[in-house]
Enzyme design. Structure first.
Site, PDB file in Angstrom:
ATOM      1  N   LYS A 169      46.360  45.021  41.138  1.00  0.00           N
ATOM      2  CA  LYS A 169      46.027  44.218  40.996  1.00  0.00           C
ATOM      3  C   LYS A 169      43.788  44.522  40.581  1.00  0.00           C
ATOM      4  CE  LYS A 169      42.039  41.880  42.435  1.00  0.00           C
ATOM      5  NZ  LYS A 169      41.479  41.654  41.419  1.00  0.00           N
ATOM      6  N   GLY A 200      44.395  39.526  37.996  1.00  0.00           N
ATOM      7  CA  GLY A 200      43.782  38.219  38.756  1.00  0.00           C
ATOM      8  C   GLY A 200      42.387  38.703  39.464  1.00  0.00           C
ATOM      9  N   ASP A 201      41.733  37.884  40.081  1.00  0.00           N
ATOM     10  CA  ASP A 201      40.800  37.569  40.689  1.00  0.00           C
ATOM     11  C   ASP A 201      40.953  37.822  42.650  1.00  0.00           C
ATOM     12  OD1 ASP A 201      41.850  35.407  41.757  1.00  0.00           O
ATOM     13  OD2 ASP A 201      40.198  34.093  40.609  1.00  0.00           O
ATOM     14  N   GLY A 202      39.981  37.472  43.440  1.00  0.00           N
ATOM     15  CA  GLY A 202      40.342  36.922  45.141  1.00  0.00           C
ATOM     16  C   GLY A 202      41.515  36.637  45.360  1.00  0.00           C
ATOM     17  N   GLY A 205      43.831  38.922  44.896  1.00  0.00           N
ATOM     18  CA  GLY A 205      43.758  40.031  45.829  1.00  0.00           C
ATOM     19  C   GLY A 205      44.098  39.484  47.518  1.00  0.00           C
ATOM     20  N   GLU A 243      38.234  52.595  49.742  1.00  0.00           N
ATOM     21  CA  GLU A 243      36.884  53.288  48.552  1.00  0.00           C
ATOM     22  C   GLU A 243      35.354  52.360  48.248  1.00  0.00           C
ATOM     23  OE1 GLU A 243      36.697  56.757  48.220  1.00  0.00           O
ATOM     24  OE2 GLU A 243      38.461  57.227  48.330  1.00  0.00           O
ATOM     25  N   GLU A 380      22.415  49.654  47.126  1.00  0.00           N
ATOM     26  CA  GLU A 380      23.039  49.753  46.698  1.00  0.00           C
ATOM     27  C   GLU A 380      22.735  48.778  45.143  1.00  0.00           C
ATOM     28  OE1 GLU A 380      27.452  49.610  45.597  1.00  0.00           O
ATOM     29  OE2 GLU A 380      27.333  51.740  44.969  1.00  0.00           O
TER      30      GLU A 380
HETATM   31  P1  NAD Z   1      34.072  44.031  44.395  1.00  0.00           P
HETATM   32  O1  NAD Z   1      34.561  43.703  45.748  1.00  0.00           O
HETATM   33  O2  NAD Z   1      33.997  42.163  43.471  1.00  0.00           O
HETATM   34  O3  NAD Z   1      36.318  44.134  44.080  1.00  0.00           O
HETATM   35  C1  NAD Z   1      36.624  44.850  43.833  1.00  0.00           C
HETATM   36  C2  NAD Z   1      38.190  44.239  43.332  1.00  0.00           C
HETATM   37  O4  NAD Z   1      38.342  43.618  44.581  1.00  0.00           O
HETATM   38  C3  NAD Z   1      38.234  43.177  41.987  1.00  0.00           C
HETATM   39  O5  NAD Z   1      39.857  43.861  42.064  1.00  0.00           O
HETATM   40  C4  NAD Z   1      38.295  41.844  42.556  1.00  0.00           C
HETATM   41  O6  NAD Z   1      39.053  41.254  41.915  1.00  0.00           O
HETATM   42  C5  NAD Z   1      38.357  42.139  44.437  1.00  0.00           C
HETATM   43  N1  NAD Z   1      38.738  41.567  44.611  1.00  0.00           N
HETATM   44  C6  NAD Z   1      37.912  40.578  45.045  1.00  0.00           C
HETATM   45  N2  NAD Z   1      37.096  39.347  46.168  1.00  0.00           N
HETATM   46  C7  NAD Z   1      38.395  40.177  46.946  1.00  0.00           C
HETATM   47  C8  NAD Z   1      39.730  39.639  48.190  1.00  0.00           C
HETATM   48  N3  NAD Z   1      38.565  38.271  49.315  1.00  0.00           N
HETATM   49  N4  NAD Z   1      40.447  39.590  48.673  1.00  0.00           N
HETATM   50  C9  NAD Z   1      40.944  40.882  47.687  1.00  0.00           C
HETATM   51  N5  NAD Z   1      40.327  41.239  46.977  1.00  0.00           N
HETATM   52  C10 NAD Z   1      38.892  40.470  46.428  1.00  0.00           C
HETATM   53  O7  NAD Z   1      33.849  45.144  43.338  1.00  0.00           O
HETATM   54  P2  NAD Z   1      33.389  45.211  42.000  1.00  0.00           P
HETATM   55  O8  NAD Z   1      31.643  44.218  41.695  1.00  0.00           O
HETATM   56  O9  NAD Z   1      34.465  45.040  41.236  1.00  0.00           O
HETATM   57  O10 NAD Z   1      32.473  46.165  42.017  1.00  0.00           O
HETATM   58  C11 NAD Z   1      31.505  47.229  42.154  1.00  0.00           C
HETATM   59  C12 NAD Z   1      31.466  47.829  43.771  1.00  0.00           C
HETATM   60  O11 NAD Z   1      32.743  48.406  43.634  1.00  0.00           O
HETATM   61  C13 NAD Z   1      30.825  48.417  43.686  1.00  0.00           C
HETATM   62  O12 NAD Z   1      29.592  47.951  45.590  1.00  0.00           O
HETATM   63  C14 NAD Z   1      30.800  50.126  44.381  1.00  0.00           C
HETATM   64  O13 NAD Z   1      29.895  50.840  44.315  1.00  0.00           O
HETATM   65  C15 NAD Z   1      32.074  49.656  44.230  1.00  0.00           C
HETATM   66  N6  NAD Z   1      33.103  50.934  44.538  1.00  0.00           N
HETATM   67  C16 NAD Z   1      33.681  51.472  44.858  1.00  0.00           C
HETATM   68  C17 NAD Z   1      34.101  53.371  44.319  1.00  0.00           C
HETATM   69  C18 NAD Z   1      34.328  54.138  45.307  1.00  0.00           C
HETATM   70  O14 NAD Z   1      35.343  55.254  44.593  1.00  0.00           O
HETATM   71  N7  NAD Z   1      33.939  54.417  46.397  1.00  0.00           N
HETATM   72  C19 NAD Z   1      34.332  53.031  42.860  1.00  0.00           C
HETATM   73  C20 NAD Z   1      33.492  52.176  42.144  1.00  0.00           C
HETATM   74  C21 NAD Z   1      33.338  51.230  42.185  1.00  0.00           C
END
Ligand code: NAD
Length: 473
Positions: A169, A200-202, A205, A243, A380
């Site tokens: 996803k 898709g979105d959350g 997910g 991650e 962050e």
């Molecule tokens: P996010 O957590 O908003 O979204 C990440 C993914 O999770 C998206 O695909 C989103 O649709 C999905 N998602 C959102 N809500 C969900 C839920 N309730 N259940 C399941 N899936 C859900 O993060 P973002 O804004 O896309 O990315 C930025 C963040 O990611 C930053 O905090 C960054 O540090 C972190 N990041 C970490 C790494 C790493 O390897 N440690 C790498 C890249 C980004």
């Protein structure tokens, strides 16, 4: 662009009707496509396909799985320019960096997984036991937008090498490169159901994480979402790999030559500004000896001036926009609140570039924090913002580096490499660069503390998708 489609069971299938999400080019703010939002039923179809495909894929000789991974790497290589341009349009990464990192790293991940899977110790004898490594099953992979194909590839390449099948996803902000990967997998004849992609979105997910046929979840994204995913997975329970974010420190020890100090500051600025600061491992805290603070601020300001912002498709541009209006607003709010609460603004600031009226551009910004307790030294920001802190010797530098809820990465600089390694051993983080050590795509990648757990990339990444079974003979 395959809008409103998912790749399930080796076929492009139209998603159930849920409102799509506009994908916006952050440079000109134009809509470049619509990301479909998969429903729980769409997820179920994909997970069932992955579950049906599992036995056969897990039973394939390892060398055959490796051949599929190599073919996918070759297929991505053939489309490297298209991938780079697509991700530059979705995310705003300058094109040369898109080519090298956004498109280059995924290819390297598939090749590495193909090469390394042959080295897995699939069975070992232990007294009267035969200890076996077996794939965990169906993987639910959820990824963010900042390195959209790299994060998908890191998970998919390792999982497929291990013998798992996958439902991806991708992020709703940058979903199209994951669909391109599915096209490549389809072209090379990957068996149906082995790789499935449901945009898709959350909501999508959550349906994936909670699905009873998903055996393991691999997530990259924000700590808040990671926590939610951990809670959902705990109900089964099922293993999760998280991650998450970071607030990583670059530590300059005392006694650096002018040349080393210059290299250390240039490295910190480069890391902090990579992908406009939207990199989880970005070195966003610079920890310098107190008597070098003023000199460091002046050098860092000069270095940041060497990152012209603009259209990321122009070869001269070194700093693109942030990914979205929301990300722009969040980064500007961080800068303003830091200034309001007493941080010293040493460079940049929350002022738009007059020559860039459109697009989500933020100036490279340097803020000096009085203490590691200040919010700007802890939160962050995920934008081109460097927080500088002064230290009073080695122990103080280690204390500051560790005074963080995060523990993703870091850097240590000294004229004495052994001293830098000794200091790095005291810093709680998943990966630390010593005196400019370069990123190694085969080294284990991941965090401690709020940065998550589990490791990706190289052979460590494959191991995450295996479980250990013992037969007593
Ligand atoms: P996010 O957590 O908003 O979204 C990440 C993914 O999770 C998206 O695909 C989103 O649709 C999905 N998602 C959102 N809500 C969900 C839920 N309730 N259940 C399941 N899936 C859900 O993060 P973002 O804004 O896309 O990315 C930025 C963040 O990611 C930053 O905090 C960054 O540090 C972190 N990041 C970490 C790494 C790493 O390897 N440690 C790498 C890249 C980004």
């Amino acid at each position: 662009m395959r809008e409103h489609f998912a790749y399930v069971q080796g076929m492009w299938t139209r998603l159930e009707e849920r409102a799509g999400i506009a994908v916006v080019n952050p440079t000109d703010e134009r809509v470049i496509g619509v990301a479909a939002a998969g429903s729980a039923n769409d997820v179920t179809r994909a997970v069932r396909a992955a579950s049906r495909a599992f036995r056969e894929w897990a039973g394939l000789p390892v060398a055959e799985r490796a051949e599929f991974l190599r073919a996918i790497a070759d297929g991505l290589q053939d489309r490297i320019d298209e991938i780079a341009a697509l991700i530059t349009a979705e995310v705003g990464t300058p094109l040369a960096i898109s080519q090298r990192i956004q498109a280059g790293l995924p290819i390297a991940s598939f090749r590495a997984a193909a090469d390394l899977v042959g080295e897995v110790e699939w069975s070992a004898e232990l007294g009267n036991s035969l200890v076996l490594k077996e794939p965990l099953g169906v993987v639910g992979a959820i990824t963010p937008w900042n390195y959209p194909l790299h994060q998908v590839a890191a998970k998919v390449s390792a999982a497929l090498a291990a013998g798992c099948t996958v439902v991806v996803k991708p992020s709703e902000l940058a979903p199209f490169s994951a669909l391109l990967l599915a096209e490549v997998a389809d072209e090379v004849g990957l068996p149906p159901g082995v790789l499935n992609v449901v945009p898709g979105d959350g909501i999508t997910g959550e349906a994936l994480v909670a699905h009873e046929l998903v055996d393991v979840v691999s997530f990259t994204g924000s700590p808040a979402t990671g926590r939610r995913i951990g809670e959902l997975a705990a109900r089964a329970p099922k293993p999760v790999l998280l991650e998450l974010g970071g607030k990583s420190a670059s530590v300059l020890l005392d006694g650096l030559s002018e040349e080393t100090e210059q290299a250390a500051l240039a490295d910190a600025v480069k890391s902090c500004l990579l992908n406009s600061g939207q990199t989880c491992t970005a070195l966003t805290r610079l920890v310098v000896p107190r008597d070098r603070l003023d000199a460091a601020l002046s050098t860092v300001g000069d270095l940041m001036d060497q990152y012209p912002a603009g259209d990321p498709t122009e070869p001269t541009t070194k700093l693109g926009p942030l990914v979205s209006q929301r990300q722009y607003d969040s980064v500007i709010a961080h800068i303003e609140s830091a200034i309001d609460s007493g941080a010293k603004l040493a460079h940049g600031g929350p002022v738009r570039y007059p020559e860039l009226p459109r697009g989500y551009f933020v100036r490279p910004t340097v803020l000096v924090a009085g203490s590691s307790a200040d919010p700007i030294a802890r939160e962050e920001v995920f934008g081109p913002v460097l927080t500088v802190l002064a230290h009073d010797g080695e122990d103080d530098a280690v204390r500051i580096a560790n005074d963080s809820e995060y523990g993703l990465s870091g850097a240590v600089w000294s004229e004495d490499r052994d001293r830098a390694i000794a200091v790095a051993r005291r810093i709680r983080a998943g990966q630390i660069d010593i005196c400019g050590g370069k990123f190694n795509p085969l080294a284990p990648f991941g965090g401690v503390k709020r940065s998550g757990f589990g490791r990706e990339l190289g052979s460590y990444g494959i191991e995450e998708f295996l479980h250990t079974k013992s037969l007593q003979c």
